[in-house]
Design an enzyme around this catalytic site. Structure first.
Site, PDB file in Angstrom:
ATOM      1  CE  LYS A   6     -15.346  66.914 -49.464  1.00  0.00           C
ATOM      2  NZ  LYS A   6     -15.321  66.213 -50.760  1.00  0.00           N
TER       3      LYS A   6
HETATM    4  C1  LIG Z   1     -14.862  66.283 -52.072  1.00  0.00           C
HETATM    5  C2  LIG Z   1     -15.504  65.731 -53.292  1.00  0.00           C
HETATM    6  C3  LIG Z   1     -15.006  65.968 -54.583  1.00  0.00           C
HETATM    7  C4  LIG Z   1     -13.692  66.679 -54.852  1.00  0.00           C
HETATM    8  O1  LIG Z   1     -13.602  67.946 -54.329  1.00  0.00           O
HETATM    9  P1  LIG Z   1     -12.170  68.614 -54.120  1.00  0.00           P
HETATM   10  O2  LIG Z   1     -12.474  69.944 -53.564  1.00  0.00           O
HETATM   11  O3  LIG Z   1     -11.535  68.680 -55.456  1.00  0.00           O
HETATM   12  O4  LIG Z   1     -11.407  67.740 -53.195  1.00  0.00           O
HETATM   13  C5  LIG Z   1     -15.721  65.478 -55.661  1.00  0.00           C
HETATM   14  N1  LIG Z   1     -16.841  64.776 -55.494  1.00  0.00           N
HETATM   15  C6  LIG Z   1     -17.344  64.496 -54.274  1.00  0.00           C
HETATM   16  C7  LIG Z   1     -18.591  63.707 -54.149  1.00  0.00           C
HETATM   17  C8  LIG Z   1     -16.690  64.978 -53.135  1.00  0.00           C
HETATM   18  O5  LIG Z   1     -17.193  64.707 -51.927  1.00  0.00           O
END
Ligand SMILES: *Cc1c(COP(=O)(O)O)cnc(C)c1O
Length: 371
Positions: free
Chosen positions: A210
């Site tokens: 992330k």
């Molecule tokens: C944060 C994110 C998600 C979803 O993650 P959660 O933990 O469910 O909030 C999905 N795809 C991407 C690219 C993300 O950055």
């Protein structure tokens, strides 16, 4: 040798706020907060420095007034984008207390992102404690709208002033809060999505981390989706441009007429969503057959046209569950089901929301009460 894990838990020092937002202004703001527009009075900051011996340490943990962060123009984040973040929410439970949802998973994923970006890991307890204390401090900012929450944004970036290309030796970890409005007004409408020719993540790249860089690269494809009149962008895999990966910043799920639920596997190019993981668990409990398998764009269209595919939805912390009603692209244009929200989509979403808000039993220990 002593490691960071053995170090005593870091105390978060408190600085008083000289001028918090006046109560009447705050009340107006949180009556209609939207998403990501307004922020609470405080923030947490923690610094990291790597010493001569290569061993580093977190120090200077402070919960104080939210404000600008001084940064050297040569800070490596501004040049080589060493930046990662997380997103989680504080919920109000039915009994009036507040809770975080699976914050340990966010802490673990944060550290996984840190490793991929050659950044230092932060003790999970410090990550969670920073979120917890900040939410308690700014609890008055909890939106007074049904379905509202406090969106928690922890992030870390390289602060060292150095232009050589190597991992920085100094970082800052920060947590801010943003009151978030109601995503649940009257059952979210289905979105229309655009299949992009751009790709989001290549094998061996940073797709599972992330990091801000992934998002920077997704802005043009998302803009293209908007320009074509759609709400979101679908990314296909970078090798074959065939396998469905993600919807913008959300994971995708497909519901079939034989009661199976399919989602693309965590191949390294997909962000391992915590909502994704939670829904997989809940779906298994519901007795659905759950498959983590690749699913191709042509198959998606064929199955939607034949009626074998009943529903498609995307999921993530911010919007929870978003039904997909229409899919378009240079080579595609089709409707899913009736084009509106599907039944199972609504049911799974309700199950999750009920657990998050303490209205249903938390069998998995996902809900962490904080006050
Ligand atoms: C944060 C994110 C998600 C979803 O993650 P959660 O933990 O469910 O909030 C999905 N795809 C991407 C690219 C993300 O950055």
């Amino acid at each position: 040798m002593a490691t960071l894990a053995d170090a005593p838990a870091l105390e978060i020092a408190r600085l008083p706020h000289p001028a918090p937002m006046k109560a009447d202004v705050r009340e107006t703001v949180i009556a209609d907060p939207g998403f990501g527009r307004v922020f609470t009075d405080h923030m947490v900051t923690v610094d990291y420095v790597e010493g001569e011996d290569g061993v580093g340490g977190w120090h200077n943990a402070v919960l104080g007034p939210r404000g600008p962060i001084p940064l050297d123009p040569a800070a490596s984040v501004l040049h080589y984008a060493q930046e990662i973040f997380e997103g989680l929410k504080a919920y109000a439970l039915a009994d009036g207390s507040m809770a975080l949802f699976r914050p340990d998973q966010n802490a673990k994923r944060f550290n996984a992102s840190a490793r991929r970006l050659a950044m230092p890991e932060i003790p999970e307890e410090l990550f969670i404690e920073a979120c917890r204390q900040l939410v308690l401090t700014d609890a008055d900012w909890f939106p007074k709208v049904e379905g509202g929450s406090l969106y928690i944004r922890p992030f870390m970036f390289a602060t060292e002033a150095f232009l050589g290309v190597r991992p920085a030796k100094q970082y800052k970890f920060v947590v801010i809060l943003s009151p978030a409005g109601n995503y649940f007004k009257s059952g979210s409408p289905a979105v229309s999505v655009w299949v992009s020719e751009y790709t989001r993540a290549a094998p061996g790249g940073t797709g599972a981390a992330k990091c801000g860089g992934n998002y920077a690269a997704s802005l043009v494809p998302t803009g293209e989706a908007f320009a074509h009149g759609h709400d979101q962008v679908v990314f296909l895999d970078a090798e074959e441009r065939r396998w469905i990966e993600e919807l913008g910043g959300m994971n995708l799920f497909f519901v079939f007429d034989d009661g199976t639920l399919l989602t693309p596997p965590l191949s390294g190019t997909i962000l391992p969503g915590i909502t994704r993981d939670s829904l997989l668990t809940l779906a298994r409990e519901e007795g659905l057959t759950v498959r983590e398998e690749r699913y191709g764009i042509d198959q998606w269209e064929e199955d939607a046209r034949s009626g074998r595919l009943l529903e498609t939805f995307a999921c993530g912390t911010a919007a929870v569950v978003t039904p997909v009603g229409r899919v378009a692209g240079r080579e595609h244009d089709f409707t899913i089901g009736t084009g509106g929200p599907g039944q199972l989509t609504g049911k799974l979403k309700q199950r999750l929301v009920d657990i998050q808000r303490g209205a249903a039993e938390d069998r998995h220990g996902w809900v962490m009460k904080i006050a």
